[in-house]
Write a protein that holds these residues in place. Sequence first.
Motif, PDB file in Angstrom:
ATOM      1  N   ALA A 164       0.836  -1.208   0.000  1.00 39.89           N
ATOM      2  CA  ALA A 164       0.000   0.000   0.000  1.00 39.89           C
ATOM      3  C   ALA A 164       0.870   1.257   0.000  1.00 39.89           C
ATOM      4  O   ALA A 164       0.574   2.227  -0.708  1.00 39.89           O
ATOM      5  N   VAL A 165       1.951   1.231   0.766  1.00 40.86           N
ATOM      6  CA  VAL A 165       2.822   2.404   0.839  1.00 40.86           C
ATOM      7  C   VAL A 165       3.600   2.572  -0.470  1.00 40.86           C
ATOM      8  O   VAL A 165       3.762   3.692  -0.977  1.00 40.86           O
ATOM      9  N   ALA A 176       2.564   1.574  -3.425  1.00 40.70           N
ATOM     10  CA  ALA A 176       1.579   2.002  -4.424  1.00 40.70           C
ATOM     11  C   ALA A 176       1.254   3.479  -4.268  1.00 40.70           C
ATOM     12  O   ALA A 176       1.038   4.185  -5.255  1.00 40.70           O
ATOM     13  N   SER A 177       1.231   3.937  -3.012  1.00 37.65           N
ATOM     14  CA  SER A 177       0.979   5.355  -2.758  1.00 37.65           C
ATOM     15  C   SER A 177       2.100   6.197  -3.356  1.00 37.65           C
ATOM     16  O   SER A 177       1.866   7.239  -3.976  1.00 37.65           O
ATOM     17  N   VAL A 201      -0.279   4.159  -8.038  1.00 39.11           N
ATOM     18  CA  VAL A 201      -0.960   3.074  -8.764  1.00 39.11           C
ATOM     19  C   VAL A 201      -1.774   2.274  -7.750  1.00 39.11           C
ATOM     20  O   VAL A 201      -1.549   2.383  -6.550  1.00 39.11           O
ATOM     21  N   PRO A 202      -2.716   1.444  -8.210  1.00 38.77           N
ATOM     22  CA  PRO A 202      -3.463   0.599  -7.270  1.00 38.77           C
ATOM     23  C   PRO A 202      -2.670  -0.651  -6.869  1.00 38.77           C
ATOM     24  O   PRO A 202      -1.653  -0.977  -7.467  1.00 38.77           O
ATOM     25  N   VAL A 203      -3.166  -1.302  -5.831  1.00 34.71           N
ATOM     26  CA  VAL A 203      -2.622  -2.590  -5.375  1.00 34.71           C
ATOM     27  C   VAL A 203      -3.650  -3.679  -5.668  1.00 34.71           C
ATOM     28  O   VAL A 203      -4.853  -3.447  -5.548  1.00 34.71           O
ATOM     29  N   VAL A 204      -3.181  -4.851  -6.033  1.00 33.82           N
ATOM     30  CA  VAL A 204      -4.027  -6.048  -5.967  1.00 33.82           C
ATOM     31  C   VAL A 204      -3.339  -7.026  -5.037  1.00 33.82           C
ATOM     32  O   VAL A 204      -2.134  -7.251  -5.167  1.00 33.82           O
ATOM     33  N   MET A 212      -7.102  -2.424  -4.520  1.00 33.24           N
ATOM     34  CA  MET A 212      -7.234  -1.311  -3.573  1.00 33.24           C
ATOM     35  C   MET A 212      -6.860  -0.010  -4.270  1.00 33.24           C
ATOM     36  O   MET A 212      -5.732   0.131  -4.762  1.00 33.24           O
ATOM     37  N   ASP A 213      -7.796   0.931  -4.299  1.00 39.52           N
ATOM     38  CA  ASP A 213      -7.536   2.237  -4.909  1.00 39.52           C
ATOM     39  C   ASP A 213      -6.863   3.118  -3.852  1.00 39.52           C
ATOM     40  O   ASP A 213      -7.528   3.711  -2.999  1.00 39.52           O
ATOM     41  N   ILE A 214      -5.560   3.187  -3.929  1.00 39.74           N
ATOM     42  CA  ILE A 214      -4.786   3.850  -2.877  1.00 39.74           C
ATOM     43  C   ILE A 214      -5.030   5.359  -2.881  1.00 39.74           C
ATOM     44  O   ILE A 214      -5.009   5.998  -1.821  1.00 39.74           O
ATOM     45  N   ARG A 219      -6.206   7.457   0.349  1.00 35.92           N
ATOM     46  CA  ARG A 219      -5.543   8.674   0.829  1.00 35.92           C
ATOM     47  C   ARG A 219      -6.574   9.747   1.169  1.00 35.92           C
ATOM     48  O   ARG A 219      -6.465  10.437   2.177  1.00 35.92           O
ATOM     49  N   VAL A 247      -2.300   3.379   4.905  1.00 34.90           N
ATOM     50  CA  VAL A 247      -2.414   4.713   4.307  1.00 34.90           C
ATOM     51  C   VAL A 247      -2.821   5.743   5.365  1.00 34.90           C
ATOM     52  O   VAL A 247      -2.306   6.857   5.398  1.00 34.90           O
TER      53      VAL A 247
END
Lengths: 197, 197
Positions: A66-67, A69-70, A74-77, B30-32, B36, B67
Amino acid sequence: MKLLEDRIRKDGIIREGNVLKVDSFINHQMDIALFREMAREWKRLFAGKPINKVLTIEASGIGIAAVVASELNVPVVFAKKSMSINLDYDNYETQIQSFTHKKIYNVIVSKKFLTPEDHLLIVDDFLANGCALMGLLELAAEAGATVEGIGIGIEKGFQAGGELVRSKGVQLESLAIIESMDSTTGEIVFRPQPHQS
Amino acid sequence: MKLLEDRIRKDGIIREGNVLKVDSFINHQMDIALFREMAREWKRLFAGKPINKVLTIEASGIGIAAVVASELNVPVVFAKKSMSINLDYDNYETQIQSFTHKKIYNVIVSKKFLTPEDHLLIVDDFLANGCALMGLLELAAEAGATVEGIGIGIEKGFQAGGELVRSKGVQLESLAIIESMDSTTGEIVFRPQPHQS
């Protein structure tokens, strides 16, 4: 990455049988400020790659992913272990063996979220024998997605996973590679990686 | 939070039996960027509270928690389902029932990472019957930690969990509360929350 190596030396706990506990900052309590620095290092190491998605596996990979991707916007799967009745049955699926939990898991990703258009950065906290990572690579291959690189927090360099993955020609960046560790003296030897910060 | 409500209307899929699938942006992909914005909303809603740690439960809570923690500059601790042989046995422990997976889980947190000094923001993606959340509150109580607030992504307002938690006097901020949804028409009614953005 010196920051991570120093932190492992400071807060990692070595147990007999080559067990390294990093649950105070990586995989139970998570030091998000450290994850952010790791994310920035991977961003630098994979610069220029057209990454549009981060792929990881539950559970302890999700926080780092998640970090990252932030940082990459971009998104995570995340691949799921075992089948939930809330999921569609339209999944890519593989099996992986967990030595830690002494189980074989089904690992699934919905076909909706991995496609031939995807350029993946695979992220996970640990790499040892490589079972989880090989499972993720298999899911990506099933989907026809491109794996642009793999970012691992801590690699146990004395186990087979790293060699296995590097032999496939994928860029693998483990931010700390442990060559050896000694549970009696507490000494840890890291593999030199001059291209990392 | 209008942004989340709009996204649920756009990408949520309603199934019979009051099932809402949000796996394209919350709990599989997951839409990071969305996370946010959610994190910033919670930061505003819990402003002034001395939060020093985010507590969540694996697996789908971890991404949002990471996040949020990044936004608040604090670490995350995630409660683990079932016992891993890598963990110490010095844990706070409770049981929770998962209706989705039709199982009872042991849920544990190491005593090292929840203490009377901790001021927690508990974060999770979903609140329905409240079993997972009551389990986290119990672990926090066992540790003598203070729960400063609870941030939930999507609450099913027609199930008992929200009422149960609010009756305990904890500030609970669910960013979308579903009053009703209809799998045949696709219509969703959200509870008005004028204090949210």
